[in-house]
Design a protein around this motif. Structure first.
Motif, PDB file in Angstrom:
ATOM      1  N   THR A 165       0.828  10.420  -4.695  1.00  0.00           N
ATOM      2  CA  THR A 165       1.601  11.146  -5.706  1.00  0.00           C
ATOM      3  C   THR A 165       0.968  10.919  -7.073  1.00  0.00           C
ATOM      4  N   PRO A 166       1.286  11.791  -8.045  1.00  0.00           N
ATOM      5  CA  PRO A 166       0.779  11.579  -9.407  1.00  0.00           C
ATOM      6  C   PRO A 166       1.286  10.297 -10.050  1.00  0.00           C
ATOM      7  N   ILE A 167       2.377   9.716  -9.516  1.00  0.00           N
ATOM      8  CA  ILE A 167       2.864   8.452 -10.045  1.00  0.00           C
ATOM      9  C   ILE A 167       1.908   7.326  -9.676  1.00  0.00           C
ATOM     10  N   GLY A 168       1.230   7.476  -8.543  1.00  0.00           N
ATOM     11  CA  GLY A 168       0.419   6.398  -7.996  1.00  0.00           C
ATOM     12  C   GLY A 168      -0.722   5.967  -8.886  1.00  0.00           C
ATOM     13  N   ASP A 169      -1.464   6.918  -9.438  1.00  0.00           N
ATOM     14  CA  ASP A 169      -2.632   6.582 -10.237  1.00  0.00           C
ATOM     15  C   ASP A 169      -2.800   7.615 -11.350  1.00  0.00           C
ATOM     16  N   PRO A 170      -3.168   7.204 -12.566  1.00  0.00           N
ATOM     17  CA  PRO A 170      -3.252   8.122 -13.697  1.00  0.00           C
ATOM     18  C   PRO A 170      -4.111   9.367 -13.472  1.00  0.00           C
ATOM     19  N   PRO A 171      -5.257   9.312 -12.754  1.00  0.00           N
ATOM     20  CA  PRO A 171      -6.018  10.543 -12.553  1.00  0.00           C
ATOM     21  C   PRO A 171      -5.196  11.652 -11.903  1.00  0.00           C
ATOM     22  N   LEU A 172      -4.388  11.299 -10.920  1.00  0.00           N
ATOM     23  CA  LEU A 172      -3.576  12.310 -10.239  1.00  0.00           C
ATOM     24  C   LEU A 172      -2.498  12.860 -11.167  1.00  0.00           C
ATOM     25  N   THR A 177       0.831  -1.206   0.000  1.00  0.00           N
ATOM     26  CA  THR A 177       0.000   0.000   0.000  1.00  0.00           C
ATOM     27  C   THR A 177       0.866   1.257   0.000  1.00  0.00           C
ATOM     28  N   LEU A 178       1.897   1.266   0.824  1.00  0.00           N
ATOM     29  CA  LEU A 178       2.777   2.435   0.901  1.00  0.00           C
ATOM     30  C   LEU A 178       3.642   2.568  -0.345  1.00  0.00           C
ATOM     31  N   LEU A 179       3.947   1.444  -0.985  1.00  0.00           N
ATOM     32  CA  LEU A 179       4.783   1.462  -2.182  1.00  0.00           C
ATOM     33  C   LEU A 179       4.022   1.939  -3.408  1.00  0.00           C
ATOM     34  N   SER A 180       2.705   1.769  -3.405  1.00  0.00           N
ATOM     35  CA  SER A 180       1.893   2.055  -4.592  1.00  0.00           C
ATOM     36  C   SER A 180       2.000   3.493  -5.066  1.00  0.00           C
ATOM     37  N   SER A 181       2.141   4.426  -4.147  1.00  0.00           N
ATOM     38  CA  SER A 181       2.211   5.832  -4.538  1.00  0.00           C
ATOM     39  C   SER A 181       3.526   6.204  -5.199  1.00  0.00           C
ATOM     40  N   TRP A 182       4.531   5.335  -5.084  1.00  0.00           N
ATOM     41  CA  TRP A 182       5.865   5.687  -5.579  1.00  0.00           C
ATOM     42  C   TRP A 182       6.265   4.911  -6.817  1.00  0.00           C
ATOM     43  N   ILE A 183       5.673   3.758  -7.052  1.00  0.00           N
ATOM     44  CA  ILE A 183       5.919   3.045  -8.316  1.00  0.00           C
ATOM     45  C   ILE A 183       4.606   2.750  -9.032  1.00  0.00           C
ATOM     46  N   GLY A 184       3.516   3.325  -8.549  1.00  0.00           N
ATOM     47  CA  GLY A 184       2.217   3.142  -9.185  1.00  0.00           C
ATOM     48  C   GLY A 184       1.482   1.921  -8.656  1.00  0.00           C
ATOM     49  N   SER A 207     -15.892   3.540 -10.751  1.00  0.00           N
ATOM     50  CA  SER A 207     -15.961   2.102 -10.509  1.00  0.00           C
ATOM     51  C   SER A 207     -16.268   1.315 -11.780  1.00  0.00           C
ATOM     52  N   PHE A 208     -16.871   1.990 -12.761  1.00  0.00           N
ATOM     53  CA  PHE A 208     -17.290   1.294 -13.982  1.00  0.00           C
ATOM     54  C   PHE A 208     -16.705   1.912 -15.252  1.00  0.00           C
ATOM     55  N   LEU A 209     -16.387   3.197 -15.195  1.00  0.00           N
ATOM     56  CA  LEU A 209     -15.760   3.867 -16.333  1.00  0.00           C
ATOM     57  C   LEU A 209     -14.282   4.074 -16.010  1.00  0.00           C
ATOM     58  N   ASP A 210     -13.532   4.497 -16.989  1.00  0.00           N
ATOM     59  CA  ASP A 210     -12.127   4.801 -16.744  1.00  0.00           C
ATOM     60  C   ASP A 210     -12.031   5.973 -15.772  1.00  0.00           C
ATOM     61  N   ASN A 211     -11.251   5.821 -14.691  1.00  0.00           N
ATOM     62  CA  ASN A 211     -11.245   6.855 -13.658  1.00  0.00           C
ATOM     63  C   ASN A 211     -10.499   8.120 -14.084  1.00  0.00           C
ATOM     64  N   THR A 212      -9.638   8.035 -15.113  1.00  0.00           N
ATOM     65  CA  THR A 212      -8.905   9.233 -15.535  1.00  0.00           C
ATOM     66  C   THR A 212      -9.820  10.267 -16.196  1.00  0.00           C
ATOM     67  N   ALA A 222     -11.806  15.517  -2.436  1.00  0.00           N
ATOM     68  CA  ALA A 222     -12.930  14.599  -2.652  1.00  0.00           C
ATOM     69  C   ALA A 222     -12.872  13.962  -4.035  1.00  0.00           C
ATOM     70  N   ILE A 223     -12.566  14.767  -5.057  1.00  0.00           N
ATOM     71  CA  ILE A 223     -12.479  14.231  -6.419  1.00  0.00           C
ATOM     72  C   ILE A 223     -11.341  13.217  -6.521  1.00  0.00           C
ATOM     73  N   SER A 224     -10.203  13.560  -5.939  1.00  0.00           N
ATOM     74  CA  SER A 224      -9.033  12.681  -6.007  1.00  0.00           C
ATOM     75  C   SER A 224      -9.294  11.362  -5.294  1.00  0.00           C
ATOM     76  N   CYS A 225      -9.840  11.436  -4.090  1.00  0.00           N
ATOM     77  CA  CYS A 225     -10.107  10.218  -3.323  1.00  0.00           C
ATOM     78  C   CYS A 225     -11.184   9.369  -3.986  1.00  0.00           C
ATOM     79  N   GLY A 226     -12.215  10.022  -4.519  1.00  0.00           N
ATOM     80  CA  GLY A 226     -13.268   9.268  -5.194  1.00  0.00           C
ATOM     81  C   GLY A 226     -12.735   8.488  -6.381  1.00  0.00           C
ATOM     82  N   ALA A 227     -11.905   9.150  -7.218  1.00  0.00           N
ATOM     83  CA  ALA A 227     -11.375   8.497  -8.414  1.00  0.00           C
ATOM     84  C   ALA A 227     -10.412   7.366  -8.071  1.00  0.00           C
ATOM     85  N   VAL A 228      -9.557   7.574  -7.048  1.00  0.00           N
ATOM     86  CA  VAL A 228      -8.541   6.572  -6.708  1.00  0.00           C
ATOM     87  C   VAL A 228      -9.125   5.452  -5.853  1.00  0.00           C
ATOM     88  N   PHE A 229      -9.833   5.812  -4.791  1.00  0.00           N
ATOM     89  CA  PHE A 229     -10.318   4.801  -3.839  1.00  0.00           C
ATOM     90  C   PHE A 229     -11.368   3.886  -4.447  1.00  0.00           C
TER      91      PHE A 229
END
Length: 480
Positions: A187-194, A139-146, A382-387, A420-427
């Motif tokens: 971080t923006p590396i973690g998930d494409p929306p960010l 979980t902690l590694l995900s933000s740094w290598i995606g 949850s059903f469409l592309d989160n980016t 809220a937008i960031s957490c909704g898209a990632v979580f």
């Protein structure tokens, strides 16, 4: 929450009653040619096949996935081409494949190849305590290598350490919750929306503000996991199952460690793809990204091309410099990436009408409160592309006219709304198998290794039971 549900119900009713007025993709060109709601049927049909056919016709589904994807894709492309012209149909599909799917599948392919060349050996056996440690590290590694990188790096060690257990599908489910999704929010590396937010003026390290929310979710979900895993662990032990440990003590050996260099190459490629488009060298005088012209207005940008070349080079070098014995120990096959590649090409194509309608209606939804942004962005992600979903609501928030908050290229966005937008898209990408790219990859690798994973609806049962209560607490504590 009640207000949000009432709003969603009203919105759904309005769209269903007036499908002919549903708006198309962003821009004046799309606005002049509205897209009807019924063009979303192929997307719904493909999702239905993914959810139901593995349950009722597993053998047929296993061998005929390309046929199902081709059927539903054509069921969208042909009517779309008939009503809007073959030129626009070709442009829509190529835009999707060239600028969305291509970079998506190349990134997955690269991380799949490189991670498959790293193996962990030793006497560490899967137990609730060990699994908690592994999930926390992931979980902690995900933000740094995606999320994809962390998932592909750790999924095989987790499977190996728990190979002696009979009840282990739940471990994969919680792995998807935490490592493949929630861990990528810092971080923006973690998930494409960010990363898209970063390219639109959100500071690179702004997402670190989400750490308290991520920590709250991680601790709560890990507590639930521990209770579930301990119960099933004791059940396995009572049945006489024991880990195959040849000698006492804990000895761990990682082979293929040099492949971390290639993972770093891939991460660098992703960062570059978000930074290069803003550089003058890669912009035309009109402000468009320079690239290779494909068809109509479809252009494969040079930043995306550089990203693809670096990732494929990393995958090639990984295979050339790693012994085949390591891949053999990992039970490495091409089945998982093949399945993901086939299914997601259909998902990317058939979801275009849904995304177009969403983009067109985003500014008309009347969503201004953080809790509304969190749930609407999350449920759709949850059903469409989160980016693109993230970008729709970031653009909506920037256009509302807030006078305070974070300055982005899209306008002022209050910190709580952006959070809220960031957490909704990632979580909430964790809510379904198709919510985020690594989810289905983890499922496929687990299936290949003899773990009987939950069905599409079975997995959603886990997310409804575990994640939704946690997200409701998030709403009360952070987004109210």
């Amino acid at each position: 929450m009640k207000k949000c549900m009432t709003f969603l119900g009203s919105l759904t009713a309005a769209v269903l009653c007036c499908p002919s007025t549903a708006l198309a993709a962003e821009g004046a060109k799309a606005a002049s040619a509205p897209i009807p709601l019924w063009l979303c049927i192929p997307f719904a049909g493909l999702l239905f096949c993914i959810a139901v056919l593995p349950l009722i016709k597993p053998e047929w589904w296993e061998s005929h996935q390309p046929l199902a994807v081709a059927f539903w894709s054509c069921l969208f492309i042909l009517p779309f081409g008939f009503f809007y012209g073959p030129g626009r149909a070709a442009e829509t599909v190529l835009e999707c494949l060239v600028n969305d799917y291509l970079t998506f599948i190349v990134l997955l392919f690269g991380l799949f190849c490189v991670s498959g060349n790293i193996t962990m050996e030793g006497d560490l056996a899967g137990s609730p305590r060990v699994n908690i440690i592994l999930l926390t590290i992931g979980t902690l590694l995900s933000s740094w290598i995606g999320t994809t990188g962390a998932s592909m790096l750790l999924i095989r060690p987790v499977i190996k350490m728990n190979a002696w257990r009979r009840n282990r599908s739940h471990i994969m489910v919680f792995f998807i919750f935490l490592v493949s999704n929630i861990g990528g929010c810092l971080t923006p590396i973690g998930d494409p929306p960010l990363l898209m937010g970063f390219s639109r003026g959100v500071p690179f390290f702004w997402s670190l503000h989400l750490f308290p929310i991520m920590l709250f979710n991680m601790v709560l979900i890990l507590f639930i996991f521990y209770r579930v895993d301990m119960k099933r662990y004791r059940r396995d032990m009572a049945r006489g199952r024991k880990p195959d440990i040849s000698r006492p003590g804990t000895k761990i050996r990682i082979r293929g460690l040099h492949n971390l260099i290639f993972i770093a190459m891939i991460v660098a490629a992703v960062i570059l793809s978000g930074m290069l488009p803003d550089m003058p060298l890669f912009k035309t005088p009109e402000g468009h990204v320079r690239g290779i012209h494909i068809f109509g207005e479809v252009v494969l940008g040079f930043p995306a091309l550089i990203e693809i070349v670096i990732i494929l080079a990393a995958a090639y070098l990984s295979f050339k410099t790693t012994s085949p014995e390591i891949r053999k120990k990992n039970h490495f096959t091409w089945g998982a990436i093949k399945e993901v590649g086939i299914l997601f090409i259909g998902i990317f194509i058939t979801m275009q009408p849904a995304l177009a309608i969403l983009k067109g209606m985003g500014s008309q939804l009347g969503i201004t409160e953080p809790f509304q942004m969190f749930w609407v962005t999350g449920v759709l992600s949850s059903f469409l592309d989160n980016t693109p979903t993230y970008l729709v609501f970031l653009t909506t928030a920037g256009a509302i006219g807030f006078t305070g908050g974070l300055a982005t290229t899209l306008g002022q966005v209050p910190v709580k709304v952006l959070t809220a937008i960031s957490c909704g898209a990632v979580f909430m990408g964790a809510n379904t198998y198709i919510g985020n790219a690594p989810n289905f990859m983890v499922k496929s690798i687990a299936d290949e290794n003899g773990i009987h994973m939950p069905s599409f609806f079975g997995y959603m049962g886990w997310s409804l039971a575990v994640l939704v209560p946690v997200f409701l607490l998030d709403t009360v504590l952070f987004f109210r």
